[in-house]
Design a protein around this motif. Structure first.
Motif, PDB file in Angstrom:
ATOM      1  N   GLY A  46       0.856  -1.159  -0.117  1.00  0.00           N
ATOM      2  CA  GLY A  46       0.180   0.103   0.125  1.00  0.00           C
ATOM      3  C   GLY A  46       0.879   1.132   0.124  1.00  0.00           C
ATOM      4  N   ARG A  47       0.676   2.020   0.944  1.00  0.00           N
ATOM      5  CA  ARG A  47       1.315   3.594   1.094  1.00  0.00           C
ATOM      6  C   ARG A  47       1.870   3.716   2.432  1.00  0.00           C
ATOM      7  NH1 ARG A  47      -1.527   7.257  -2.784  1.00  0.00           N
ATOM      8  NH2 ARG A  47      -0.943   8.776  -1.310  1.00  0.00           N
ATOM      9  N   ALA A  51       1.954   6.542   8.270  1.00  0.00           N
ATOM     10  CA  ALA A  51       3.314   6.441   8.895  1.00  0.00           C
ATOM     11  C   ALA A  51       3.435   6.227  10.380  1.00  0.00           C
ATOM     12  CB  ALA A  51       4.170   7.895   8.559  1.00  0.00           C
ATOM     13  N   PRO A  52       2.388   6.904  11.127  1.00  0.00           N
ATOM     14  CA  PRO A  52       2.505   6.583  12.694  1.00  0.00           C
ATOM     15  C   PRO A  52       2.171   4.955  12.777  1.00  0.00           C
ATOM     16  CG  PRO A  52       1.116   8.298  12.532  1.00  0.00           C
ATOM     17  CD  PRO A  52       1.363   7.943  10.696  1.00  0.00           C
ATOM     18  N   ALA A 103       6.700  11.940   4.754  1.00  0.00           N
ATOM     19  CA  ALA A 103       6.484  11.322   6.430  1.00  0.00           C
ATOM     20  C   ALA A 103       6.926   9.879   6.410  1.00  0.00           C
ATOM     21  CB  ALA A 103       4.849  11.311   6.438  1.00  0.00           C
ATOM     22  N   GLY A 104       6.761   9.146   5.287  1.00  0.00           N
ATOM     23  CA  GLY A 104       7.343   7.705   5.427  1.00  0.00           C
ATOM     24  C   GLY A 104       8.795   7.759   5.198  1.00  0.00           C
ATOM     25  N   GLU A 125      12.159   6.302  -7.120  1.00  0.00           N
ATOM     26  CA  GLU A 125      12.576   7.311  -7.716  1.00  0.00           C
ATOM     27  C   GLU A 125      12.314   8.419  -6.384  1.00  0.00           C
ATOM     28  OE1 GLU A 125       9.696   9.060 -10.639  1.00  0.00           O
ATOM     29  OE2 GLU A 125      10.249   7.052 -11.831  1.00  0.00           O
ATOM     30  N   VAL A 126      11.555   8.358  -5.548  1.00  0.00           N
ATOM     31  CA  VAL A 126      11.502   8.946  -4.227  1.00  0.00           C
ATOM     32  C   VAL A 126      12.727   8.656  -3.460  1.00  0.00           C
ATOM     33  CG1 VAL A 126       9.938   9.617  -2.154  1.00  0.00           C
ATOM     34  CG2 VAL A 126       9.141   9.356  -4.113  1.00  0.00           C
ATOM     35  N   PHE A 127      13.400   7.733  -3.251  1.00  0.00           N
ATOM     36  CA  PHE A 127      14.355   7.466  -2.793  1.00  0.00           C
ATOM     37  C   PHE A 127      15.626   8.053  -3.290  1.00  0.00           C
ATOM     38  CE2 PHE A 127      11.960   4.465  -0.098  1.00  0.00           C
ATOM     39  CZ  PHE A 127      12.637   4.148   1.151  1.00  0.00           C
ATOM     40  N   ASP A 128      15.593   8.030  -4.562  1.00  0.00           N
ATOM     41  CA  ASP A 128      16.831   8.543  -5.077  1.00  0.00           C
ATOM     42  C   ASP A 128      16.864   9.897  -5.055  1.00  0.00           C
ATOM     43  OD1 ASP A 128      17.907   6.134  -5.738  1.00  0.00           O
ATOM     44  OD2 ASP A 128      16.953   5.976  -7.743  1.00  0.00           O
TER      45      ASP A 128
END
Length: 110
Positions: free
Chosen positions: A18-19, A25-26, A55-56, A85-88
């Motif tokens: 999922g997300r 995130a909590p 937040a993740g 992509e977000v990590f990079d």
């Protein structure tokens, strides 16, 4: 978001479906805190992770810091697509060891 865990050799594989965003995130952070009390070697399997927000990323970094304090380790598997992509883009791709599969991640931990 759905989190499942399983033991593989000396590591706990944490699969996330999922997300991981401001809403979820909590819950992710709480699940990891419970695991950190008992374990110190983790593989985060993101094969079914569709999206991660800042937040993740924040809760993943908090997990890594907690593990470092207890000499633990965390690597990632199946970080692909927009999640990769977000990590990079965020620079997290350079901070964390990422592998194409859980088996490769297990070899990387050895």
């Amino acid at each position: 978001m759905e989190i499942t865990t399983r033991k593989e050799n000396a590591a706990i594989v944490v699969s996330v479906k999922g997300r991981i965003d401001a809403v979820t995130a909590p819950a992710y952070e709480n699940a990891m805190k419970g695991l950190l009390e008992k374990e110190s070697v983790f593989i985060l399997d993101f094969q079914n992770l569709e999206y991660i927000s800042s937040a993740g990323l924040r809760v993943i970094l908090a997990t890594a810091k907690s593990l470092k304090a207890k000499s633990g380790r965390m690597v990632m598997a199946h970080v692909v697509g927009t999640v990769r992509e977000v990590f990079d883009i965020s620079g997290f791709g350079a901070i964390f060891s990422m592998y194409d599969s859980v088996d490769e991640a297990l070899s990387g931990l050895a």
